[in-house]
Write an enzyme that holds these catalytic residues in place. Structure first.
Site, mmCIF file in Angstrom:
data_model
loop_
_atom_site.group_PDB
_atom_site.id
_atom_site.type_symbol
_atom_site.label_atom_id
_atom_site.label_comp_id
_atom_site.label_asym_id
_atom_site.label_seq_id
_atom_site.Cartn_x
_atom_site.Cartn_y
_atom_site.Cartn_z
ATOM 1 N N ASN A 43 0.821 -1.211 0.000
ATOM 2 C CA ASN A 43 0.000 0.000 0.000
ATOM 3 C C ASN A 43 0.856 1.262 0.000
ATOM 4 O O ASN A 43 0.561 2.232 -0.707
ATOM 5 C CB ASN A 43 -0.919 0.013 1.219
ATOM 6 C CG ASN A 43 -1.962 -1.080 1.194
ATOM 7 O OD1 ASN A 43 -2.250 -1.668 0.149
ATOM 8 N ND2 ASN A 43 -2.542 -1.367 2.353
ATOM 9 N N GLY A 253 -3.585 4.517 7.413
ATOM 10 C CA GLY A 253 -2.264 4.690 8.009
ATOM 11 C C GLY A 253 -1.141 4.502 7.007
ATOM 12 O O GLY A 253 -0.099 5.174 7.079
ATOM 13 N N ASP A 254 -1.334 3.597 6.048
ATOM 14 C CA ASP A 254 -0.331 3.388 4.997
ATOM 15 C C ASP A 254 -0.266 4.602 4.079
ATOM 16 O O ASP A 254 0.824 5.033 3.673
ATOM 17 C CB ASP A 254 -0.662 2.136 4.188
ATOM 18 C CG ASP A 254 -0.694 0.890 5.039
ATOM 19 O OD1 ASP A 254 0.064 0.817 6.025
ATOM 20 O OD2 ASP A 254 -1.479 -0.024 4.717
ATOM 21 N N ALA A 255 -1.433 5.165 3.735
ATOM 22 C CA ALA A 255 -1.457 6.375 2.913
ATOM 23 C C ALA A 255 -0.779 7.530 3.647
ATOM 24 O O ALA A 255 -0.052 8.325 3.036
ATOM 25 C CB ALA A 255 -2.903 6.732 2.563
#
Length: 305
Positions: A43, A253-255
């Protein structure tokens, strides 16, 4: 050449949207079912490419339909997948992500091979030529070795260890990194009641190896709808975030990590990096699925508004 290498999980996600998350012995109605590529490292790499940062991925999938689909999807977005290892001793890891109408999530995981890769699967040359290495959940030994190798070639390192930060033995890896991303629950798990306190005195109670390691690095704390902050020694940098109606918080959270890393590589201050990161997280939370198509054009209205 890739500016960032992301190392960690490459999964296949099956997202089930339900009317409500059921209580024990309860039942929910599945309103939709969608399969797509997932995994934190994958991601983040996808998000970085959307923000014009060339990114490569180190991870592992099974030699099966889900593994082939996950890698093909990433490659189609421009992620360099040459270091994604396909193994025949187990299946691609599948995560079942259950999302309710308010965007709240719980995850069911099946065993798979998303931690079958090793540090030696990444040659030294691409690591040395990269500007940054981003680690996500993986074998503690692999994470520690990759972080040490990165510092030997003067490549900066960040780590988002995930919900098991307190019990996977990540202390050695955490001692080698420059930034650690934690949400509120993870910070409380790793650091206890004094989650945001820095430093110790001679009379302080003993702390865990993980807490001691975290005290030596820069913390990037994600507060969800309340924004985020950077704790760099005694310095604190805060951004309040952006109000959005959450649809699906999977991958937010990955973004966030993609935006923070991209901004810092562009020379941004911590305040600017937090603004970009929060905007990336907000956009992702406002749409279904773990991978919103990030771009600077989409971020402009939030960040500059």
């Amino acid at each position: 050449m890739s500016r960032v290498i992301c190392a960690g999980h490459v999964n296949w996600d099956v997202t089930l949207r339900v009317d409500a998350l059921p209580e024990p012995d309860g039942e929910a109605t599945v309103e939709s079912r969608v399969g797509a590529g997932g995994g934190s490292a994958a991601n983040v790499a996808s998000g970085l490419v959307g923000l014009d940062v060339p990114a490569a991925l180190l991870g592992s999938v099974g030699d099966d339909e889900h593994g082939h689909a996950a890698v093909a999807e990433l490659a189609s977005k421009g992620v360099d997948c040459r270091h994604v290892v396909s193994v025949d001793r187990g299946p691609t890891t599948v995560k079942y992500i259950v999302v309710d109408a308010a965007g709240e999530v719980f995850v069911l995981g099946s065993p798979g091979v998303n931690e079958a890769f090793e540090a030696t699967d990444l040659p030294t040359d691409p690591l040395a030529s990269a500007d940054h290495l981003h680690l996500t959940s993986q074998s503690p030994d692999t994470a520690a070795t990759l972080a040490r190798r990165a510092h030997e070639v003067e490549t900066t390192v960040s780590f988002d260890p995930g919900r098991r930060v307190g019990d996977r033995g990540y202390a050695d890896a955490l001692r080698e990194v420059d930034y650690v991303f934690l949400n509120d629950r993870e910070a409380a798990t790793a650091l206890g009641e004094a989650a945001v306190q820095r430093g110790r005195n001679a009379d302080a109670e003993p702390v865990s190896d993980v807490a001691e390691a975290l005290a030596r690095t820069t913390l990037v704390l994600k507060h969800g709808p309340r924004g985020a902050e950077v704790r760099d020694g005694d310095d604190r940098h805060v951004h309040p975030g952006y109000p959005v109606d959450a649809v699906d918080t999977t991958g937010a959270g990955d973004a966030f990590a993609s935006g923070f890393i991209a901004a810092r590589l562009d020379g941004a201050t911590y305040e600017r990096a937090l603004a970009v990161a929060n905007a990336c997280g907000a956009l992702t939370a406002a749409e279904p699925g773990a991978r919103t198509q990030l771009s600077w054009r989409r971020l402009d209205d939030l960040v500059e508004g």
